[in-house]
Design an enzyme around this catalytic site. Sequence first.
Site, mmCIF file in Angstrom:
data_model
loop_
_atom_site.group_PDB
_atom_site.id
_atom_site.type_symbol
_atom_site.label_atom_id
_atom_site.label_comp_id
_atom_site.label_asym_id
_atom_site.label_seq_id
_atom_site.Cartn_x
_atom_site.Cartn_y
_atom_site.Cartn_z
ATOM 1 N N SER A 160 2.417 -6.517 6.954
ATOM 2 C CA SER A 160 1.013 -6.449 7.388
ATOM 3 C C SER A 160 0.120 -7.147 6.361
ATOM 4 O O SER A 160 -0.833 -7.851 6.710
ATOM 5 C CB SER A 160 0.568 -4.988 7.507
ATOM 6 N N LYS A 189 0.868 -1.200 0.000
ATOM 7 C CA LYS A 189 0.000 0.000 0.000
ATOM 8 C C LYS A 189 0.892 1.233 0.000
ATOM 9 O O LYS A 189 2.070 1.181 0.388
ATOM 10 C CB LYS A 189 -0.937 0.046 1.222
ATOM 11 N N ASP A 200 -1.681 -1.662 10.544
ATOM 12 C CA ASP A 200 -1.830 -1.626 9.083
ATOM 13 C C ASP A 200 -2.586 -2.837 8.532
ATOM 14 O O ASP A 200 -3.020 -2.827 7.380
ATOM 15 C CB ASP A 200 -0.443 -1.610 8.411
ATOM 16 N N GLY A 234 10.199 -2.510 6.198
ATOM 17 C CA GLY A 234 10.499 -1.289 6.929
ATOM 18 C C GLY A 234 10.482 -0.104 5.994
ATOM 19 O O GLY A 234 11.238 0.855 6.131
HETATM 20 C C1 LIG Z 1 2.724 4.473 9.934
HETATM 21 C C2 LIG Z 1 1.762 3.493 9.313
HETATM 22 C C3 LIG Z 1 0.809 4.265 8.388
HETATM 23 O O1 LIG Z 1 0.058 3.389 7.569
HETATM 24 O O2 LIG Z 1 2.360 2.491 8.489
HETATM 25 P P1 LIG Z 1 3.875 2.031 8.132
HETATM 26 O O3 LIG Z 1 4.702 3.221 7.831
HETATM 27 O O4 LIG Z 1 4.392 1.279 9.335
HETATM 28 O O5 LIG Z 1 3.722 1.116 6.944
HETATM 29 C C4 LIG Z 1 0.946 2.759 10.412
HETATM 30 O O6 LIG Z 1 0.260 3.667 11.229
HETATM 31 C C5 LIG Z 1 1.793 1.855 11.286
HETATM 32 O O7 LIG Z 1 1.185 0.617 11.301
HETATM 33 P P2 LIG Z 1 1.988 -0.703 11.806
HETATM 34 O O8 LIG Z 1 3.340 -0.703 11.190
HETATM 35 O O9 LIG Z 1 1.088 -1.865 11.573
HETATM 36 O O10 LIG Z 1 2.156 -0.363 13.328
HETATM 37 P P3 LIG Z 1 1.966 -1.270 14.636
HETATM 38 O O11 LIG Z 1 2.774 -2.511 14.472
HETATM 39 O O12 LIG Z 1 0.535 -1.407 14.999
HETATM 40 O O13 LIG Z 1 2.642 -0.322 15.725
HETATM 41 C C6 LIG Z 1 4.041 -0.052 15.756
HETATM 42 C C7 LIG Z 1 4.254 1.136 16.692
HETATM 43 O O14 LIG Z 1 3.819 2.336 16.021
HETATM 44 C C8 LIG Z 1 3.151 3.203 16.918
HETATM 45 N N1 LIG Z 1 1.811 3.491 16.393
HETATM 46 C C9 LIG Z 1 1.253 2.718 15.421
HETATM 47 C C10 LIG Z 1 0.025 3.038 14.897
HETATM 48 C C11 LIG Z 1 -0.651 4.192 15.414
HETATM 49 N N2 LIG Z 1 -1.836 4.550 14.932
HETATM 50 N N3 LIG Z 1 -0.079 4.948 16.388
HETATM 51 C C12 LIG Z 1 1.150 4.618 16.872
HETATM 52 O O15 LIG Z 1 1.659 5.321 17.754
HETATM 53 C C13 LIG Z 1 3.151 2.536 18.272
HETATM 54 O O16 LIG Z 1 4.231 3.056 18.982
HETATM 55 C C14 LIG Z 1 3.423 1.070 17.961
HETATM 56 O O17 LIG Z 1 4.139 0.445 18.977
HETATM 57 N N1 LIG Z 2 5.890 -11.469 6.546
HETATM 58 C C1 LIG Z 2 6.697 -10.457 6.851
HETATM 59 N N2 LIG Z 2 7.279 -9.731 5.882
HETATM 60 C C2 LIG Z 2 8.048 -8.663 6.190
HETATM 61 N N3 LIG Z 2 8.318 -8.268 7.429
HETATM 62 C C3 LIG Z 2 7.768 -8.944 8.436
HETATM 63 C C4 LIG Z 2 6.931 -10.061 8.192
HETATM 64 N N4 LIG Z 2 6.518 -10.528 9.377
HETATM 65 C C5 LIG Z 2 7.071 -9.753 10.320
HETATM 66 N N5 LIG Z 2 7.842 -8.804 9.777
HETATM 67 C C6 LIG Z 2 8.567 -7.736 10.501
HETATM 68 O O1 LIG Z 2 7.965 -6.477 10.192
HETATM 69 C C7 LIG Z 2 8.955 -5.503 9.865
HETATM 70 C C8 LIG Z 2 8.519 -4.512 8.785
HETATM 71 O O2 LIG Z 2 7.236 -4.739 8.325
HETATM 72 P P1 LIG Z 2 6.665 -4.200 6.933
HETATM 73 O O3 LIG Z 2 5.191 -4.321 7.047
HETATM 74 O O4 LIG Z 2 7.272 -4.891 5.795
HETATM 75 O O5 LIG Z 2 7.140 -2.704 6.876
HETATM 76 P P2 LIG Z 2 6.384 -1.354 7.203
HETATM 77 O O6 LIG Z 2 5.721 -1.516 8.555
HETATM 78 O O7 LIG Z 2 7.432 -0.297 7.204
HETATM 79 O O8 LIG Z 2 5.396 -1.135 6.119
HETATM 80 C C9 LIG Z 2 10.133 -6.310 9.350
HETATM 81 O O9 LIG Z 2 11.328 -5.625 9.638
HETATM 82 C C10 LIG Z 2 10.031 -7.630 10.096
HETATM 83 O O10 LIG Z 2 10.795 -7.584 11.289
#
Ligand SMILES: C[C@@](CO)(OP(=O)(O)O)[C@H](O)COP(=O)(O)OP(=O)(O)OC[C@H]1O[C@@H](n2ccc(N)nc2=O)[C@H](O)[C@@H]1O
Ligand SMILES: Nc1ncnc2c1ncn2[C@@H]1O[C@H](COP(=O)(O)OP(=O)(O)O)[C@@H](O)[C@H]1O
Length: 278
Positions: A115, A24, A148, A108
């Site tokens: 997710s 996404k 996510d 990352g």
């Molecule tokens: C920032 C976003 C935007 O889409 O995505 P990514 O950049 O990771 O893809 C999301 O909010 C990330 O979602 P995700 O990566 O699933 O986060 P989670 O595992 O639930 O949380 C990781 C950490 O991010 C923080 N967290 C997450 C979501 C949220 N709404 N508020 C937060 O403060 C918390 O500190 C949590 O411990």
């Molecule tokens: N199936 C998976 N694919 C990728 N990363 C995973 C998976 N399961 C757990 N992880 C953990 O989630 C972290 C990042 O997740 P990802 O969803 O790919 O990135 P982001 O949250 O930045 O979008 C990785 O560094 C890894 O430690």
Amino acid sequence: MQRPALSTFFTSHFPLMLSFPNAKINLGLHIVAKRPDGYHNIESCFYPIPWCDALEVLPSEKLTFTSSGLDIPGTQESNLCIKAYHLLKKTYDLPGVHIHLHKVIPMGAGLGGGSSDGAFTLKMLNDLFELGIDVPTLQKLAGQLGSDCPFFIENKPVIATGTGTNFKGTALNLSGKYIAIKHPQIHVSTQKAYSLVKPAAPTHSIESILSKPIDQWKDVLQNDFEASVFAQFPEIRDVKNQLYSAGATYAAMSGSGSAVFGLFEQEISLEGFYTFEL
Ligand SMILES: C[C@@](CO)(OP(=O)(O)O)[C@H](O)COP(=O)(O)OP(=O)(O)OC[C@H]1O[C@@H](n2ccc(N)nc2=O)[C@H](O)[C@@H]1O
Ligand SMILES: Nc1ncnc2c1ncn2[C@@H]1O[C@H](COP(=O)(O)OP(=O)(O)O)[C@@H](O)[C@H]1O
């Protein structure tokens, strides 16, 4: 109708399932408020893009997992596919399965690849074993894997609010546009990225900005993570600037980074970028 025993189910159906968990992008991301539970309320448009892993589930004596493609950090038990299996197993009588994940989506990167793998595992196990779990329940379960994950259950463009798990459909359709994405190989911790932003109520809603033509999004459709992430890693800002120099109508970092994408009206080829049609 009575459901057959799972063992007979396997022998009477195709004992194999393949899916393609996609990434996404976030079109705009407002960090609105910090919540008492430490998480943040956000507002963002989650938009699915066709950059995919491949996920296979097939019958096995016990739960086993293999992967190919990019190296996935962490242990097998920390993989979101395995977490998804254990989560369903708590409530449902699941037999063993072998899960194979071919990893393509950079990790990352703010592209939600892990997710997506977790959410697709839930959906595949639900389908394969005819568990009959409805969409709202699947989304709730996915929310236990990560903020996510619920989006990938329906996997269609939405305006997400709350912690990123409340959805409103949007008519936004970028079909026919082209996207260029680069992951600058910098790992940004999502938790740290949230901690560096001072939440604030936005002036304009993302929905209202997205209703305007794309060439009016620049400077108004903002990702609140950019300022602090760019300050820490100026090379990520350089990637965004490179996309505008190449003619992008809109460019931004996705989620908490570090992937940066640009939207284009025409097909483009940019060295170091993955480009495809939406
Ligand atoms: C920032 C976003 C935007 O889409 O995505 P990514 O950049 O990771 O893809 C999301 O909010 C990330 O979602 P995700 O990566 O699933 O986060 P989670 O595992 O639930 O949380 C990781 C950490 O991010 C923080 N967290 C997450 C979501 C949220 N709404 N508020 C937060 O403060 C918390 O500190 C949590 O411990
Ligand atoms: N199936 C998976 N694919 C990728 N990363 C995973 C998976 N399961 C757990 N992880 C953990 O989630 C972290 C990042 O997740 P990802 O969803 O790919 O990135 P982001 O949250 O930045 O979008 C990785 O560094 C890894 O430690």
